[in-house]
Design a protein around this motif. Structure first.
Motif, PDB file in Angstrom:
ATOM      1  N   MET A   1       2.084  -4.369  -4.072  1.00  0.00           N
ATOM      2  CA  MET A   1       1.669  -5.194  -2.786  1.00  0.00           C
ATOM      3  C   MET A   1      -0.338  -5.134  -3.467  1.00  0.00           C
ATOM      4  O   MET A   1      -1.552  -4.139  -4.155  1.00  0.00           O
ATOM      5  CB  MET A   1       1.792  -2.942  -2.024  1.00  0.00           C
ATOM      6  N   VAL A   2      -1.327  -6.221  -2.691  1.00  0.00           N
ATOM      7  CA  VAL A   2      -2.481  -6.600  -2.539  1.00  0.00           C
ATOM      8  C   VAL A   2      -3.218  -4.838  -1.283  1.00  0.00           C
ATOM      9  O   VAL A   2      -2.665  -4.922  -0.179  1.00  0.00           O
ATOM     10  CB  VAL A   2      -2.763  -7.741  -2.621  1.00  0.00           C
ATOM     11  N   THR A   3      -4.367  -5.292  -1.983  1.00  0.00           N
ATOM     12  CA  THR A   3      -5.220  -3.926  -0.860  1.00  0.00           C
ATOM     13  C   THR A   3      -6.111  -4.944  -0.330  1.00  0.00           C
ATOM     14  O   THR A   3      -6.007  -6.473   0.047  1.00  0.00           O
ATOM     15  CB  THR A   3      -6.320  -3.605  -1.464  1.00  0.00           C
ATOM     16  N   ASP A   4      -6.483  -5.099   0.825  1.00  0.00           N
ATOM     17  CA  ASP A   4      -7.536  -5.314   1.611  1.00  0.00           C
ATOM     18  C   ASP A   4      -8.768  -6.085   1.835  1.00  0.00           C
ATOM     19  O   ASP A   4      -9.114  -6.559   2.005  1.00  0.00           O
ATOM     20  CB  ASP A   4      -7.783  -5.615   3.332  1.00  0.00           C
ATOM     21  N   SER A   5      -9.351  -5.462   0.709  1.00  0.00           N
ATOM     22  CA  SER A   5     -11.069  -5.149  -0.021  1.00  0.00           C
ATOM     23  C   SER A   5     -10.774  -5.508  -1.289  1.00  0.00           C
ATOM     24  O   SER A   5      -9.544  -5.732  -1.708  1.00  0.00           O
ATOM     25  CB  SER A   5     -11.180  -4.309  -0.442  1.00  0.00           C
ATOM     26  N   ILE A  11     -10.117   0.690 -11.322  1.00  0.00           N
ATOM     27  CA  ILE A  11      -8.874   0.297 -11.185  1.00  0.00           C
ATOM     28  C   ILE A  11      -8.196   1.497 -11.607  1.00  0.00           C
ATOM     29  O   ILE A  11      -8.256   1.750 -12.433  1.00  0.00           O
ATOM     30  CB  ILE A  11      -8.067  -1.017 -11.075  1.00  0.00           C
ATOM     31  N   THR A  12      -7.211   2.749 -10.528  1.00  0.00           N
ATOM     32  CA  THR A  12      -6.837   3.733 -11.383  1.00  0.00           C
ATOM     33  C   THR A  12      -5.604   3.627 -10.835  1.00  0.00           C
ATOM     34  O   THR A  12      -5.117   3.188  -9.549  1.00  0.00           O
ATOM     35  CB  THR A  12      -7.604   5.005 -11.331  1.00  0.00           C
ATOM     36  N   ARG A 105       5.980   0.977 -16.720  1.00  0.00           N
ATOM     37  CA  ARG A 105       6.368   0.021 -15.672  1.00  0.00           C
ATOM     38  C   ARG A 105       6.890   1.026 -14.567  1.00  0.00           C
ATOM     39  O   ARG A 105       7.936   2.895 -15.033  1.00  0.00           O
ATOM     40  CB  ARG A 105       7.927   0.130 -16.489  1.00  0.00           C
ATOM     41  N   ILE A 106       6.716   1.262 -13.219  1.00  0.00           N
ATOM     42  CA  ILE A 106       7.016   1.692 -12.080  1.00  0.00           C
ATOM     43  C   ILE A 106       8.053   1.536 -11.389  1.00  0.00           C
ATOM     44  O   ILE A 106       7.975   0.407 -10.404  1.00  0.00           O
ATOM     45  CB  ILE A 106       5.616   2.231 -11.343  1.00  0.00           C
ATOM     46  N   LYS A 107       8.974   2.151 -10.864  1.00  0.00           N
ATOM     47  CA  LYS A 107       9.959   1.641 -10.235  1.00  0.00           C
ATOM     48  C   LYS A 107      10.825   2.903  -9.282  1.00  0.00           C
ATOM     49  O   LYS A 107      10.755   4.008  -9.917  1.00  0.00           O
ATOM     50  CB  LYS A 107      11.295   1.931 -11.598  1.00  0.00           C
ATOM     51  N   LYS A 108      10.395   3.191  -8.117  1.00  0.00           N
ATOM     52  CA  LYS A 108      10.552   3.391  -7.395  1.00  0.00           C
ATOM     53  C   LYS A 108      11.482   3.248  -6.347  1.00  0.00           C
ATOM     54  O   LYS A 108      11.435   1.727  -5.948  1.00  0.00           O
ATOM     55  CB  LYS A 108       8.777   4.193  -6.557  1.00  0.00           C
ATOM     56  N   THR A 109      12.043   4.370  -5.700  1.00  0.00           N
ATOM     57  CA  THR A 109      13.151   3.998  -3.831  1.00  0.00           C
ATOM     58  C   THR A 109      12.636   4.712  -2.960  1.00  0.00           C
ATOM     59  O   THR A 109      11.393   5.482  -3.441  1.00  0.00           O
ATOM     60  CB  THR A 109      14.272   3.874  -4.068  1.00  0.00           C
ATOM     61  N   LEU A 110      12.661   4.281  -1.881  1.00  0.00           N
ATOM     62  CA  LEU A 110      11.997   5.184  -0.641  1.00  0.00           C
ATOM     63  C   LEU A 110      12.692   6.827  -1.467  1.00  0.00           C
ATOM     64  O   LEU A 110      11.833   7.616  -0.554  1.00  0.00           O
ATOM     65  CB  LEU A 110      12.396   4.663   0.020  1.00  0.00           C
TER      66      LEU A 110
ATOM     67  N   LYS B  27       4.917   5.925  -0.824  1.00  0.00           N
ATOM     68  CA  LYS B  27       5.426   6.409  -2.195  1.00  0.00           C
ATOM     69  C   LYS B  27       4.682   5.340  -2.574  1.00  0.00           C
ATOM     70  O   LYS B  27       3.826   4.856  -3.777  1.00  0.00           O
ATOM     71  CB  LYS B  27       7.351   5.302  -2.338  1.00  0.00           C
ATOM     72  N   ILE B  28       4.796   4.560  -1.612  1.00  0.00           N
ATOM     73  CA  ILE B  28       3.060   3.275  -2.380  1.00  0.00           C
ATOM     74  C   ILE B  28       1.629   3.462  -2.184  1.00  0.00           C
ATOM     75  O   ILE B  28       0.531   2.753  -3.370  1.00  0.00           O
ATOM     76  CB  ILE B  28       3.210   2.173  -1.519  1.00  0.00           C
ATOM     77  N   VAL B  29       1.402   5.159  -2.371  1.00  0.00           N
ATOM     78  CA  VAL B  29       0.257   5.686  -2.749  1.00  0.00           C
ATOM     79  C   VAL B  29      -0.196   5.605  -3.701  1.00  0.00           C
ATOM     80  O   VAL B  29       0.140   6.067  -4.857  1.00  0.00           O
ATOM     81  CB  VAL B  29      -0.110   6.868  -2.116  1.00  0.00           C
ATOM     82  N   GLY B  30      -1.630   4.676  -4.408  1.00  0.00           N
ATOM     83  CA  GLY B  30      -1.730   4.483  -5.360  1.00  0.00           C
ATOM     84  C   GLY B  30      -1.054   3.154  -6.348  1.00  0.00           C
ATOM     85  O   GLY B  30      -1.534   3.213  -7.682  1.00  0.00           O
ATOM     86  N   LEU B  31      -0.470   2.457  -5.643  1.00  0.00           N
ATOM     87  CA  LEU B  31      -0.303   0.838  -6.487  1.00  0.00           C
ATOM     88  C   LEU B  31      -0.090   0.084  -5.546  1.00  0.00           C
ATOM     89  O   LEU B  31       0.178  -0.839  -5.384  1.00  0.00           O
ATOM     90  CB  LEU B  31       1.728   1.150  -6.141  1.00  0.00           C
TER      91      LEU B  31
END
Lengths: 190, 73
Positions: A1-5, A11-12, A105-110, B27-31
């Motif tokens: 997801m993109v940031t608004d800035s 970038i970390t 590879r980052i894989k998350k769910t809610l 969860k999206i923090v930092g991504l």
């Protein structure tokens, strides 16, 4: 997801070493959401049709049956909507980040999943690209298979997979040259 | 009775939307990264736009479901 800035400063992210330089990241191809969206729309239309047929006709004149049907249809409708919403959010929680040294590879769910797999680029022995079928070749997405000595990482639904394949090959060579140029070994991958 | 259930449905919708959004934000923090380094096909969805879409989704559900229940009860 993109940031608004816009791009400002380094970038970390979690799992990044300070000396790693962020190259790019991506989510899976949008086609991952196509079937869940189509299914949601079809089920919604089906529920509207069933509601219309059952509730406007003479079938359900008995109040108890009518009320039960209305509640049942409402619950099913909400379940369908929130199921899609969960899949929509989960789409943005799956991403691949490429730095000059590693691929993450980052894989998350809610709720139940929070995985992160990282691989050093310099140890990759084989980088294979796979695209099969009209849809994959037409839309330009596919699978990358990254093989190290005892590990294999398969990443599916990669958008513009040909371009990513070239970039990873290039970054691997750069990482190997960098490794050859420095006297100390790079830190081990987590 | 129908009105009470319609209001209850509205409360459930708002609660579920809030819970899902809160879980997502956590969860999206930092991504979230700048658009310049995004190599995905679409770069449309930012945090602000996702929040707006979640609000629109909530409003649509609040308009349709309680209305459906109250009208047809």
């Amino acid at each position: 997801m993109v940031t608004d800035s816009s791009l400002l400063g380094p970038i970390t992210f979690q799992g990044k070493y300070p000396e790693e330089k962020f190259q790019f990241y991506f989510h899976q191809h949008w086609i991952r959401l196509l079937w869940p969206l189509t299914r949601t729309l079809l089920l919604t239309l089906l529920l509207i049709g069933i509601s219309f047929v059952l509730l406007s006709g003479p079938l359900l004149q008995e109040p108890a049956a009518r009320h039960t049907t209305i509640l049942f249809l409402a619950v099913i409708f909400l379940f369908v909507q929130f199921e899609f919403l969960e899949k929509f959010y989960n789409y943005f929680l799956y991403l691949v980040i490429v730095t000059d040294r590693r691929i993450h590879r980052i894989k998350k769910t809610l709720l139940v999943t929070d995985d992160q797999q990282s691989m050093d680029l310099w140890v990759l022995q084989d980088i294979n690209k796979s695209q099969h079928g009209l849809i994959q070749c037409g839309l330009g997405f596919g699978t990358l298979i990254l093989e190290a000595q005892e590990t294999m990482l398969r990443i599916h639904f990669i958008p513009r997979v040909g371009q990513k394949y070239q970039e990873l090959m290039h970054l691997r060579e750069k990482a190997r040259k960098q490794l050859g140029a420095t006297s100390e070994p790079p830190p081990p991958s987590s | 009775m129908g009105l009470a259930l319609a209001i209850a449905a509205g409360i459930v919708i708002v609660l579920l939307e809030f819970i899902l959004w809160t879980l997502f934000r956590r969860k999206i923090v930092g991504l979230e990264f700048p658009r310049e380094v995004d190599a995905s096909v679409f770069h449309f969805f930012s945090g602000r736009r996702m929040r707006t879409l979640a609000l629109i989704h909530t409003i649509i559900l609040l308009v349709t479901v309680p209305f459906f229940i109250a009208l047809l009860w």
